[in-house]
Design a protein around this motif. Structure first.
Motif, PDB file in Angstrom:
ATOM      1  N   LEU A1243       0.821  -1.215   0.000  1.00  0.00           N
ATOM      2  CA  LEU A1243       0.000   0.000   0.000  1.00  0.00           C
ATOM      3  C   LEU A1243       0.854   1.265   0.000  1.00  0.00           C
ATOM      4  O   LEU A1243       0.588   2.208  -0.737  1.00  0.00           O
ATOM      5  N   ASP A1244       1.923   1.262   0.813  1.00  0.00           N
ATOM      6  CA  ASP A1244       2.732   2.482   0.882  1.00  0.00           C
ATOM      7  C   ASP A1244       3.276   2.838  -0.499  1.00  0.00           C
ATOM      8  O   ASP A1244       3.281   3.995  -0.914  1.00  0.00           O
ATOM      9  N   LEU A1245       3.702   1.807  -1.240  1.00  0.00           N
ATOM     10  CA  LEU A1245       4.288   2.080  -2.562  1.00  0.00           C
ATOM     11  C   LEU A1245       3.209   2.526  -3.543  1.00  0.00           C
ATOM     12  O   LEU A1245       3.407   3.431  -4.352  1.00  0.00           O
ATOM     13  N   ILE A1246       2.031   1.862  -3.452  1.00  0.00           N
ATOM     14  CA  ILE A1246       0.955   2.221  -4.384  1.00  0.00           C
ATOM     15  C   ILE A1246       0.583   3.682  -4.168  1.00  0.00           C
ATOM     16  O   ILE A1246       0.472   4.461  -5.110  1.00  0.00           O
ATOM     17  N   LEU A1247       0.445   4.055  -2.890  1.00  0.00           N
ATOM     18  CA  LEU A1247       0.048   5.439  -2.609  1.00  0.00           C
ATOM     19  C   LEU A1247       1.122   6.410  -3.087  1.00  0.00           C
ATOM     20  O   LEU A1247       0.838   7.468  -3.629  1.00  0.00           O
ATOM     21  N   LYS A1248       2.394   6.031  -2.896  1.00  0.00           N
ATOM     22  CA  LYS A1248       3.456   6.935  -3.343  1.00  0.00           C
ATOM     23  C   LYS A1248       3.408   7.083  -4.859  1.00  0.00           C
ATOM     24  O   LYS A1248       3.596   8.165  -5.399  1.00  0.00           O
ATOM     25  N   TRP A1249       3.166   5.967  -5.518  1.00  0.00           N
ATOM     26  CA  TRP A1249       3.114   6.039  -6.984  1.00  0.00           C
ATOM     27  C   TRP A1249       1.944   6.942  -7.418  1.00  0.00           C
ATOM     28  O   TRP A1249       2.068   7.739  -8.334  1.00  0.00           O
ATOM     29  N   LEU A1250       0.833   6.821  -6.698  1.00  0.00           N
ATOM     30  CA  LEU A1250      -0.321   7.656  -7.052  1.00  0.00           C
ATOM     31  C   LEU A1250       0.006   9.130  -6.820  1.00  0.00           C
ATOM     32  O   LEU A1250      -0.430   9.987  -7.573  1.00  0.00           O
TER      33      LEU A1250
END
Length: 2038
Positions: A1243-1250
């Motif tokens: 999740l942390d990476l997905i949010l950062k990518w977003l």
């Protein structure tokens, strides 16, 4: 002897410092024994002696000193910490031991020095010894030299650095002392042993007699290379190896190889001092050198000649000097002067070495052209000059110039150039002489060997022979294909005579390194003729094919060069071999052909060939085909057969069947026979003619392909295309082009002549027939796959419409990779044989294409006039000059490297004062790079490096332009040229922060993409280290980022070694950073460049080999670095194949994994997320915090994702094109439901990518991202996930940015997402982020954020306002005056919303507003006319319920009945426990019990009308439902999956501003802590929990207590909960120990502040709270980690004494805590880290020296401190002094002195450490007794009991005291006090006693902490009730309600006794309830114990809240048949009470 006994008793370390020498001697002896005895090198004993070792060696008494030296030697050998003493001890040895008369002392001193070297401290020792050489005492000098010599002979020149020693040698030889000179001689001989002749130059100037003697000695030195005989600790493997060799019989050969490497070759040049000569040039040099008289010119040159004789020159700007010398060489008419100038150039080149490289390009052409001179001395001088110059540069750099001269008409120039090339080749290795260089040189030399002049031919042979020897046959033979045998033999003959510079060994090594099968040489060398060679070629590839096949499976790193070399040559030879023989096949006459054909074909067949009947012709063809099929290759007369086929009717055959057969037979012959180009020419016309035929076309193409296999595609293609375009038939033309497109894919692109096709393709593009145009464009597409973007350059002048079609075709090809060739490998070698041959050539394809471009020579246009314009004084004229240059380059498009004087002119403009011109110059240089292509290499030194200097410009835009220029250049040149030499390190050396950060950033970007770097990179390291400590933060940051990449190339060892020159403090810091970088060090890229060329050439044998290589490269976890395919795009530029292949690298993995898209897109890495958070916390990676995302953030995210996101998805996510982002989002949406766990783990990476997508400008991506986010947050709230802080802080701020988007739909979406987020992240924390958002410059964003804040307050009440409602409202109110209308409105509306919630208090919270704003607000409030709702408390609870019930229902629908309970439970948890009552209770029953209890008589709410129920069945007898056994609390079950985040969430609620939320959370935590099996779940969260707790305490203290509206009982209730759960926590020792110092400090601060809060005393329960805090403090002191708490108290005391605002009471309480700790010391001393405590005391004493302490108002602080130190000394004795290790400079504080005094004092008192027991039993009190009598203590205690605040503490202390000293007499103190006081004291003591006895008893009967007794006393019921059940929205047993009722009754004065006669309920309790008790405390006590019992019983029944949930029994209340009857009864009573109170 009386004094002897005195010191005999001392401990060893004190003896060693004693003033009596005997004592010291004895100490040293004992120390020696001790040192030999200690086994553990890390034992703490060692550190005691750290400070003493220097005294050991410098003892003033000679006898003692000898022993001291022995002990010191043992210490250095065995102690882990000995290294710290190196400097001081070595200096002591040099100055105080080496001057001793005793030989033994010197010997030991020498051994100590050598031992230090062995423990890796060589540099420090050497430094001290070299200092010793400057000593006045010759004895010391001699001993130092001897030590150096010994060290060198034992450790070798690798470990002892020779340069500094050699520097001082000449001075030693001049010494007056003979002993010194002799010793120096021995040293010189020893050095000579190691470095041989490199020692001669530095000693050239010593006395000739001495030199002669030395020479004589040197001759005697044995020729065997010396070996290291003693090894460092880190070299133990070497040592073992050495010992084995010794054992195996001395110098066995086995080691020979290694050893040779072990002795580093020292270069004499390195040992020399550089001399600065530029300033020493004669003043009039430049005038003289231009003088008319040749004598004057000669004088000038002689002056230079003298200066350049210095063997090493200081670097500087030699441009002008070189320029004039060049002029003399080129233009001077006097040949003597030419020779002289050449000598000067040679001297310069020799003295400057690599630094001369930048001038080489200017001088080489001039010298080569001057070879036209015949005079031998001139020729010799020129040869020397050019040879010296060659060594300063690379062949690559000067190749252009040399090749240009080779076509000169003058034979001497040709001859000398060839000879120069031959000499240069000798210096090359196979790697520095790649194919790309060999090719042009061989081509030019081949012309020379055919020259008419014999000397030119000989020179050519020599050069080719040298090339053959250096590069090996495989590399050179392809270029010698057309050489006849005689000449070939001559070349080989020369090759055998060549002596290589690097000796055979290196040559061999190089060849091995290159993976060339060395054996490959022999057959070729012995080959007697071309014929034999062909056979070799035929057979060799058989076995060789294997090598690469095997290799390629291995790591790509090895595979590539090995495969390339191993097979490349063979393949090439294989291919060229047959051709070599058969090219010469002469054309046969038709008669001969008929004869040959008749010999192999049946007669009937030949007759029917030209029969008129087609059937006969068909039959004939069938026979023909059979015959061909059966023929052996060797007997097949190909030419004869094809000529037969071509015989009339030949290719004009009209019957298509016959024609098809015919074409098929041609294909067969080409495949099966030795088919030559001659045969091919016979048939090709016919084939091309048939290509367009509908029926025969495919057969014709098949035949053409077969011919291409036989005769090479390049030749065939050229023939075929030429033939096709000489005809007019468009069908044939388009089909030929189609065939070629396919053929290229099958054969690969190598060897094709692009230029030849391009003219035909251009013709095709201009054709009228659309089919021809289409085919041409398709062909271009295929070529683009191999050639890449440069291909387009050929077509730039086509019509725009056509160009756009071509571009579209190229675009299609963009993502694809060239397929691996499947044919074209010469047929006699098998598939593996030639594939790498192509591949090798492949590398050059990109270059070749660039080379094919027609380049213009602009040399003539760069006139002197233009150059002077560029250098003019007037900037406008300068600008004109630059404009002209721009237009010259633009017109020429592609230029030759000759640009005359332009470089110097442009260089001058790079530091132009006019920045606009600097930028213009930079853009010219960028243009230049593109226009000149790879040839720009030769200008790197003179133009590239000055561009780097511009990176230091203060203007941002200039720096950006410079960076772009450097990148454009690097793309053309690769990085090697930049990194070679000292230029880069010189740039880094400049202390310009901009330059440093830009340059380091650039290197950090480029280095990871390189496979190898020049060793000169090491020169940058010292400057890199100084950047790590630069003043400028950005420089430091960049330097840290670059560290791992430097390390990746240089290795940790070299980098660590380079720190030795740093200051000690810096060194430690840098080493720490190196260690950190070592962890992040990326692996070297596995040949990304090569892989890319291989992918492009597609020649890899295993189709997916490169893909896997790349996938490994970028995806593997270890690769923290960035060389992933994307990088290859930028960095691949450094490969030979320019960016050409870079583009394609990407696609290979994609192709490969196309079929893999089925797997999960998110891979779950265990603990991955936790690790990432740790890395971010520890600053190992960048914190996600930026205004716009920089590249390093994107790269970092990419690296982090590589391990947990599917490769193909990652490629989509980071693609440059937004459509790919949309695809990625679509895939992520698709997989959202199916991969929940994966999504959560990433999740942390997905949010950062977003967040990165939020910065994109494309709306469609943004919309898609928001759509995904909505779904994602829905999923997360269903999964009851809670965002971590890390996830929130790196996402929410960026989401909030989007609230300000101009598009309405986006704003709406973002608001919806913010709304959903509150379900998975506390609203109060969201509030802070949104509040930040109101500070934006974007007015839309401000307005939306303000509205959102209003919604939050409306939904969640005032408690969401952070940090306090007051501050938040003030902040909001500032926006009422905003200049933007919408913002003003939003602010007003928000405050109105708050007003509706909170009433008039809003005005108070807002504070002062300007009149205008206030009137607006009041106006708005009036207009809204919405009165505040009934009561704020109610609202706080109901509002969230609204939000939450909706979501609950939604989740119910989703989950169905079985799951709904647990989901609801968690739902409550999610909502911060906002709902107090369980949802299953009908609304009418949801009583506000708390409200009733808080109600002190005033009525605040109207009673609701009760709904009438039929209550008959309630009075049925109660049945307790059978419990279903369920032990584990569901609360925890749900948490198992995600315990940590749940605990985090609950803890975060502890600090909530809403009291109820906080109570709920505390109760939940308390419950966890009470269950032994669950408590460990809290491990790791203790600090977090305590922080939340003291934040809550702070909040109560600052906010709630001051809030008049708040009912104070609420606060007491909250306090009780806090203290209760804390006591539970501090019961559990393992958890209590986890609390860290800082947290304990703040906690104690909070608790003590609470104890002193006078406002509490006014509350009726306040006393009780303070009492329980007291108890808690005691618990904290006893149970937490003793070191941490002691440390915390010391720091707290220091702070409180420093703070002027702090009350003396506060400090006093802190000190009392410290006394308590002192009392505990005897038990705890062993668990305490004394070093840390003493450090804290040291700091304390530094801040408060005794003087300052004595000035304090009370004497407590100083007494406290003394007591503490005294106790420590008493317990540890003298050993206490060993614990001062953490104090850096002990002399700064009084601590050491004080301790020594105390120790001494206690020693004096107790004789020595006699009775241990008294010591142990000693408490603080007793030891005070020794000084200040017991009375003081008792007086102190009674003083406390008498004071209002500390009564309780005093009583407790008195109790403790009495317990310890039962015989103590307290009568005297009681005598003179009042009767009341006496009885009070006795009663108090009794109470404490019962309390403590009782504790044990209760503890035994329940699982609950005994301490609860004393503590939660004030927890007036609510705590308990909520902690038992309500906390989770679970049901509560009846006893709780009973209890509440009881209290209410008591408050209302009703009688409690009635209870006793209610059998149904009391039967539930194990003991009858106690009768009413008068004292409120006792009542509370009894209430508590009852609660406990009832709870315990419920636990026995397992009807505990846990089970009610999970067992699906509709909880006690809900099921009418259960005990609920009583409860309803109770409820009715409560109702009655309520109504009665009205």
């Amino acid at each position: 002897m009386g004094d002897d006994s005195e010191w005999m008793k001392l401990p060893i370390d004190q003896k060693c410092e004693h003033k009596l020498w005997k004592a010291r001697l004895n100490g040293y002896e004992e120390a020696l024994k001790l040192f030999q005895k200690i086994d553990d090198e890390k034992s703490p004993e060692w550190s005691k002696y750290l400070g003493l070792i220097k005294k050991f060696v410098t003892d003033s008494n000679a006898v003692a000193q000898l022993k001291g030296l022995e002990a010191a030697l043992a210490y250095v050998e065995n102690a882990h910490v000995a290294g710290k003493t190196t400097g001081e001890v070595a200096s002591g040895v040099v100055n105080k031991v080496f001057n001793q008369p005793k030989a033994r002392a010197k010997e030991l001193g020498l051994d100590i020095c050598l031992m230090y070297i062995e423990i890796e401290k060589g540099e420090a020792v050497q430094e001290e010894l070299l200092k010793g050489l400057d000593n006045k005492n010759p004895k010391i000098i001699v001993a130092c030299i001897e030590t150096l010599r010994k060290a060198l002979s034992e450790f070798g020149s690798k470990i002892i650095s020779l340069k500094p020693i050699i520097k001082v040698l000449p001075k030693l030889f001049e010494s007056r002392e003979k002993a010194v000179r002799d010793e120096a001689k021995l040293l010189a001989v020893e050095i000579y042993r190691w470095i041989r002749d490199a020692l001669r130059p530095p000693l050239q100037n010593i006395n000739s007699v001495q030199l002669k003697e030395l020479e004589e000695e040197w001759v005697k030195v044995s020729a065997v290379a010396p070996k290291q005989t003693r090894f460092l600790r880190s070299q133990q493997e070497l040592k073992a190896k050495f010992e084995q060799q010794q054992a195996a019989g001395g110098d066995a050969d086995g080691g020979g190889d290694d050893e040779e490497e072990a002795v580093p070759q020292v270069d004499a040049y390195e040992l020399l001092e550089a001399v600065e000569i530029l300033s020493k040039l004669p003043k009039d040099f430049y005038e003289k050198i231009e003088a008319k008289k040749w004598q004057e010119r000669k004088e000038a040159l002689e002056a230079v000649e003298l200066l350049v004789k210095n063997p090493k020159l200081e670097s500087g700007d030699y441009a002008d000097l070189v320029k004039v010398l060049k002029k003399v060489v080129g233009k001077d008419t006097n040949v003597m002067l030419v020779a002289l100038a050449a000598k000067c150039l040679a001297g310069l080149a020799t003295g400057l070495r690599k630094k001369f490289g930048q001038y080489a390009g200017h001088v080489v052409p001039t010298i080569l052209e001057k070879f036209k001179e015949k005079k031998p001395q001139v020729v010799q001088a020129l040869q020397e000059a050019i040879d010296a110059i060659f060594l300063t540069t690379t062949l690559q750099n000067i190749s252009e110039d040399v090749l240009a001269v080779m076509d000169n008409k003058n034979p001497t120039i040709k001859q000398q150039t060839s000879l120069f090339i031959a000499r240069s080749f000798r210096h090359c290795t196979p790697s520095t002489l790649p194919k790309s260089l060999l090719k042009p040189f061989c081509a030019a030399l081949l012309k020379h060997i055919n020259d008419s002049a014999p000397e030119v031919r000989d020179a050519g042979f020599e050069a080719l022979g040298t090339a053959l020897k250096v590069a090996g046959e495989k590399a050179v033979n392809p270029f010698l294909a057309d050489v006849d045998k005689l000449k070939l033999d001559r070349i080989k003959e020369c090759a055998e005579k060549v002596e290589l510079v690097y000796g055979k060994k290196t040559g061999g090594a190089a060849e091995k390194k290159e993976g060339k099968p060395v054996s490959g040489k022999t057959p070729a060398l012995s080959g007697s003729g071309g014929d034999k060679e062909t056979k070799d070629a035929g057979t060799k590839p058989g076995p060789q094919k294997k090598a690469p096949a095997v290799k390629s499976g291995g790591p790509p790193k090895k595979g590539k060069p090995a495969a390339a070399a191993g097979v490349g040559g063979a393949g090439a030879k294989g291919k060229k071999g047959p051709e070599t023989k058969e090219i010469f096949e002469s054309e046969l006459s038709i008669e001969v052909c008929e004869e040959k054909a008749a010999a192999v074909l049946p007669a009937s067949c030949i007759q029917q060939l030209d029969s008129g009947n087609w059937k006969e012709r068909l039959a004939c063809m069938e026979e023909f085909q059979k015959a061909v099929e059966l023929m052996e290759r060797s007997e097949m007369p190909c030419q004869a057969l094809v000529r037969m086929l071509a015989k009339k009717p030949g290719w004009k055959e009209t019957n298509f069947q016959v024609m098809q057969m015919k074409l098929h037979i041609v294909a067969l012959i080409a495949q099966k026979g030795n088919f030559s180009k001659t045969s091919a020419q016979v048939v090709l016309d016919g084939l091309v003619d048939k290509v367009g035929d509908v029926k025969c076309g495919s057969n014709a193409k098949e035949a053409m392909t077969a011919i291409a296999e036989a005769c090479q595609l390049p030749w065939t293609a050229e023939q075929v295309v030429a033939t096709a375009f000489s005809q007019k038939n468009p069908k044939n033309q388009s089909e030929t082009l189609n065939w070629l497109s396919n053929a290229i894919k099958e054969f690969g692109f190598s060897g094709l002549n692009v230029k030849a096709f391009i003219s035909n393709v251009k013709t095709a593009l201009a054709a009228t027939n659309p089919a021809v145009r289409t085919s041409a464009i398709t062909l271009l597409g295929v070529m683009y796959l191999y050639v890449g973007p440069p291909l387009r350059m050929f077509f730039e002048d086509e019509k725009p419409a056509l160009l756009s079609q071509i571009d579209a075709e190229f675009e299609k090809m963009q993502g694809q990779t060239a397929p691996a060739p499947t044919r074209g490998i010469s047929r006699n070698s098998v598939a593996g044989g030639g594939d790498d041959g192509e591949e090798e050539e492949q590398e050059d394809v990109g270059n070749d294409v660039v080379d094919l471009l027609p380049r213009t020579d602009i040399g003539e246009k760069i006139t002197a006039e233009l150059v002077s314009k560029i250098g003019d004084k007037n900037w406008k004229i300068r600008k004109e000059g630059l404009d002209e240059v721009t237009s010259i380059i633009n017109d020429a498009k592609f230029i030759q490297p000759n640009i005359g004087e332009l470089p110097a002119a442009l260089k001058g403009r790079l530091n132009d004062s006019n920045k606009i011109l600097v930028q213009q110059t930079l853009s010219i240089l960028q243009q230049l790079a593109t226009a000149m292509g790879p040839n720009i290499k030769q200008h790197v030194k003179n133009l590239g490096i000055p561009v780097i200097t511009v990176l230091g410009d203060s203007k941002n835009n200039v720096r950006a332009a410079a960076l772009a220029t450097v990148n454009a250049w690097a793309e053309q040149t690769g990085m090697k040229e930049w990194l070679e030499g000292e230029d880069l390190s010189e740039e880094l050396k400049k202390e310009n922060p901009f330059l440093r950060q830009e340059l380091l950033g650039w290197l950090a970007e480029k280095l990871p993409t390189l496979r190898s770097v020049p060793s000169d990179l090491l020169l940058c390291v010292p400057h890199l280290y100084s950047c790590l400590e630069d003043r400028n933060g950005d420089v430091r940051k960049k330097a840290q980022d670059a560290l791992p990449f430097f390390m990746m190339h240089l290795g940790f060892e070299k980098m660590a070694k380079a720190t030795s020159k740093l200051k000690p403090t810096s060194k430690d810091q840098v080493l720490a950073m190196l260690e950190k970088a070592k962890a992040n060090m990326p692996a070297k890229p596995a040949a990304p460049a090569k892989a890319s060329s291989r992918v492009a050439g597609g020649a890899a044998p295993a189709k997916f080999q490169p893909a896997s290589a790349l996938a490994e490269d970028s995806g593997s976890n270890s690769m923290e670095s960035k060389p992933d395919p994307k990088r290859a795009k930028a960095g691949g530029a450094s490969s030979k194949a320019k960016g050409v292949q870079g583009k394609k690298v990407l696609s290979k993995p994609i192709l490969k994994e196309d079929d893999d898209k089925s797997g999960p897109i998110f891979i779950i890495v265990p603990n991955g997320k936790e690790q990432r958070m740790k890395d971010e916390k520890g600053l190992k990676v960048l914190k996600w915090n930026f205004t716009t995302p920089r590249d390093e953030y994107i790269e970092q995210l990419k690296t982090q994702m590589s391990s947990c996101v599917a490769k193909w998805l990652q490629d989509e996510m980071f693609h440059a094109d937004f459509q790919h982002h949309n695809k990625a989002l679509a895939v992520m949406i698709e997989h959202l439901e199916s991969e929940k766990d994966g999504v959560i783990s990433c999740l942390d990476l997905i949010l950062k990518w977003l967040t990165l997508r939020f910065f994109d400008t494309n709306t469609s991506v943004l919309m898609k991202a928001l759509e995904y986010l909505k779904l994602l947050f829905n999923l997360l709230s269903q999964e009851e996930y809670h965002l971590t802080e890390n996830e929130a802080s790196s996402f929410i701020p960026y989401l909030i940015l989007k609230v300000g988007e101009p598009k309405d739909v986006i704003r709406r979406d973002v608001r919806a997402i913010l709304n959903r987020m509150c379900l998975i992240y506390p609203a109060s924390k969201m509030f802070t982020f949104i509040m930040e958002g109101t500070k934006s410059k974007n007015s839309k964003q401000r307005a939306e954020c303000l509205e959102e804040l209003g919604c939050l307050v409306e939904s969640y009440g005032m408690n969401v306002c952070q940090p306090t409602p007051g501050k938040a409202l003030k902040e909001m109110a500032t926006h009422i005056g905003d200049r933007d209308n919408t913002v003003r409105n939003a602010a007003l509306n928000t405050i109105v919303t708050v007003y509706n919630v909170h009433g008039d208090q809003v005005f108070k919270l807002i504070g002062n507003l300007s009149e205008k704003d206030m009137s607006m607000l009041e106006e708005r409030i009036k207009r809204s006319a919405k009165r505040p709702s009934a009561a704020p408390v109610r609202q706080a609870e109901e509002k969230p319920q609204r939000v939450q019930n909706i979501s609950t229902n939604a989740s119910m629908l989703r989950k169905g009945p079985a799951e709904d309970m647990s989901s609801k439970l968690n739902q409550n948890r999610n909502m911060g426990g906002h709902s107090e009552t369980a949802h299953t209770v009908p609304r009418e029953f949801q009583l506000d019990l708390d409200e009733i209890e808080n109600d002190n008589g005033t009525v605040r709410c109207e009673m609701p009308a009760l709904v009438q129920h039929k209550l008959d069945d309630i009075f049925e007898p109660v049945l307790i439902p059978e419990p279903k056994i369920r032990a584990v609390s569901p609360h925890f079950d749900d948490m198992h999956s995600n315990t940590a985040s749940t605990i985090n969430f609950v803890i975060s609620q502890v600090a909530s501003g809403d009291i109820n939320t906080s109570i709920q959370a505390l109760a939940q935590i308390d419950e966890v802590l009470r269950q032994e099996d669950k408590a460990e779940a809290m491990s790791g969260h203790i600090d977090q929990f305590l922080i939340a707790t003291f934040m809550q305490l702070r909040l109560i203290y600052n906010t709630h207590m001051a809030d008049e509206k708040l009912d104070k009982d609420e606060i007491v209730k909250l306090y009780s909960c806090i203290i209760g759960s804390m006591i539970s926590l501090f019961q559990i020792e393992s958890l209590a120990r986890e609390a860290s110092t800082g947290v304990l400090k703040d906690l104690m601060h909070g608790l003590i502040t609470l104890m002193l809060d006078s406002r509490l005393e006014d509350l009726e329960e306040g006393e009780q709270v303070i009492r329980s805090v007291n108890l808690l403090v005691v618990k904290v002191l006893e149970k937490s980690d003793q070191t941490n708490i002691l440390s915390a108290l010391l720091v707290l005391l220091q702070d409180s004494l420093l703070a002027t605002a702090s009350s003396p009471k506060f400090s006093e309480l802190v000190m009392k805590c410290l006394w308590r700790m002192v009392r505990l010391l005897p038990e705890t001393i062993n668990s305490i880290n004394l070093d840390r405590i003493l450090l804290d005391i040291h700091i304390f004493m530094k801040v408060f020296p005794k003087e300052k302490l004595k000035q304090c108002k009370s004497e407590f602080p100083i007494r406290t401190l003394k007591t503490l130190l005294h106790t420590l000394c008493k317990l540890k004795g003298p050993k206490i002094l060993d614990h001062l290790t953490m104090i850096d400079n002990k002399n700064e504080s009084e601590l050491e002195a004080h301790l020594c005094r105390v120790v001494k004092h206690s020693m004096d008192q107790s004789g020595s450490k006699t009775d241990k027991d008294t010591e142990k039993g000693a408490s603080r009190i007793e030891e005070k007794a020794s000084k200040a009598k017991v009375n003081d203590i008792l007086a102190e205690i009674f003083k406390k009991i008498g004071s209002k605040e500390n009564t309780k503490e005093g009583l407790a202390e008195l109790y403790e005291y009495k317990k310890k000293y039962s015989d103590a007499d307290i009568e005297p103190f009681l005598k003179n006090s009042s009767q009341f006081f006496q009885s009070y004291v006795e009663r108090g003591l009794r109470l404490i006693e019962t309390e403590r006895e009782g504790k044990g008893r209760i503890a035994a009967s329940t699982g609950i902490s005994p301490q609860m007794e004393g503590t939660c006393v004030p927890a007036s019921t609510h705590t308990v009730s909520s902690s038992i059940g309500n906390s989770n929205g679970e049901e509560v047993g009846p006893s709780v309600y009973l209890e509440r009722l009881k209290i209410l009754r008591q408050r209302c004065g009703l009688d409690n006794a009635k209870q006793e006669d209610r059998p149904p309920l009391t039967s539930l309790l194990s003991k009858p309830a106690l009768p009413t008790v008068a004292s409120s405390t006792d009542m509370l006590h009894s209430k508590l114990s009852q609660l406990r019992e009832s709870r315990e019983q419920y636990q026995h029944l397992d009807l505990d809240s846990n089970q009610t949930h999970s067992s699906g029994i509709g909880t006690t209340l809900a099921s009418p048949s259960s005990a609920a009857a009583n409860i309803d009864d109770l409820k009715k009573r409560l109702e009655r009470i309520k109504s009665s109170r009205k």
